[in-house]
Scaffold this active site. Structure first.
Site, mmCIF file in Angstrom:
data_model
loop_
_atom_site.group_PDB
_atom_site.id
_atom_site.type_symbol
_atom_site.label_atom_id
_atom_site.label_comp_id
_atom_site.label_asym_id
_atom_site.label_seq_id
_atom_site.Cartn_x
_atom_site.Cartn_y
_atom_site.Cartn_z
ATOM 1 N N ARG A 11 0.866 -1.185 0.000
ATOM 2 C CA ARG A 11 0.000 0.000 0.000
ATOM 3 C C ARG A 11 0.899 1.230 0.000
ATOM 4 O O ARG A 11 1.653 1.467 0.934
ATOM 5 C CB ARG A 11 -0.883 -0.029 1.256
ATOM 6 N N SER B 209 -12.286 -3.503 0.599
ATOM 7 C CA SER B 209 -12.546 -3.015 1.953
ATOM 8 C C SER B 209 -14.032 -2.715 2.081
ATOM 9 O O SER B 209 -14.594 -1.984 1.262
ATOM 10 C CB SER B 209 -11.768 -1.714 2.216
ATOM 11 N N LYS C 12 -4.304 4.555 9.503
ATOM 12 C CA LYS C 12 -5.366 5.002 8.609
ATOM 13 C C LYS C 12 -6.468 5.588 9.480
ATOM 14 O O LYS C 12 -7.480 4.943 9.726
ATOM 15 C CB LYS C 12 -5.877 3.792 7.807
#
Lengths: 206, 206
Positions: free
Chosen positions: A39, A108, A137
């Site tokens: 990511r 997600s 996050k």
């Protein structure tokens, strides 16, 4: 459904020190990491591509699937094993068309509705969270253990839990019906990533 | 070589006001814009995808090619006419493989070496700049009119000039061998984008 071992799913953080980053991933895999997702939200595309090629050398060596977050183009360019998209990335059905049927597609989803839609639109698994507070996050939706179980119960594809999972709290996720633990810091920031992975996997399997 | 009219090549800026953004593009096309490139460096992927679909409705209506900057996945997802990659995006040869032979591939190149490599690796055209000081992309390499002509002379694919081109300075690019003017602000920030486009095209064609 693809034959996926999601039990310890490592999501990487920003790769400031590439050598250390790669070493951490390899140690994590040695300790039991069963899936690696890269990511990179701020990297230049070329840097993401170069990094992904390096990680792929490791994941291929250990026969662990490599998933690319968001960037379907990077995933296709390096022939990754799959893609993971969030609710603000390309739509699940569009992504499935781009990557074909054989590659892994994760989505997600923090609600039953999102999870059911993703399953319908071609997802192979769902990532659900954040199950604990997380600094990685901080804009992720917060969900309860009951929410997590409700999502897992509502669909036929596997669910991994993500968000602030540590060696201290992982045991709280027992009996939620999840197929695995997804972590960033618990491995990427561990002093001993191999040991951290072994312990997380022990907790999950116990 | 594809039959490309690059004479007035509009690169968009950040779309804060989508309605105005789309209107500006349409007025630019009415004034003579011959190619539209969407460049979104900070947008969420889903927002870029949604915006690109909206711009495609306009470019298809006027039969003007739509090029996506950097994001090959967004280009493939909306079936754009092509992709433009810079030196820090996916490599040109990798991009060509992902998009196939039929789609347009543009590459930013500020040196003869970069331009020749791009031509060899499958580019259909080159974007070269910055030919004038620009606020849009202040990290772009600065080049002289001689550099621009040298790049154009060194390859067999067309070159568009980019970077700070305005109604006031566009005439300075005469006799550089370029196939077109590429602008952002000169049209996107114009009070009358149609008129600005007409005037830029007049200067280029005169």
């Amino acid at each position: 459904m693809k034959n996926l071992d999601l039990s310890l799913y490592l999501v990487t953080d920003k790769s400031d020190d590439v050598e250390k980053f790669l070493k951490t991933i390899e140690e994590g895999i040695k300790g039991g990491v069963s899936v690696v997702q890269i990511r990179e939200k701020t990297a230049e595309t070329l840097d993401f591509y170069d990094l992904a090629l390096k990680v792929k050398e490791i994941t291929r060596k250990y026969n662990v699937p490599l998933i690319i977050n968001d960037r379907v183009d990077v995933a296709l360019a390096i022939d990754a094993d799959g893609v993971h998209v969030g609710q603000t990335d390309l739509p699940c059905d569009v992504t499935r068309k781009l990557i074909g049927d054989d590659k892994i597609l994760g989505v997600s989803a923090s609600t039953i509705e999102e999870a059911r839609k993703a399953e319908k639109d071609g997802a192979d698994y769902i990532g659900t969270g954040a199950v604990f507070p997380t600094a990685t996050k901080d804009d992720a939706p917060k969900i309860t253990k009951k929410d997590l179980k409700d999502v897992a119960d509502s669909i036929n594809i596997p669910v991994v839990a993500i968000g602030g999972i540590t060696l201290e709290n992982a045991h709280e996720l027992k009996d939620t019906g999840i197929a695995g633990l997804s972590v960033v810091s618990a491995i990427m920031s561990a002093e001993n990533p191999k040991k951290a992975s072994e312990e997380l996997l022990n907790i999950f399997n116990s």
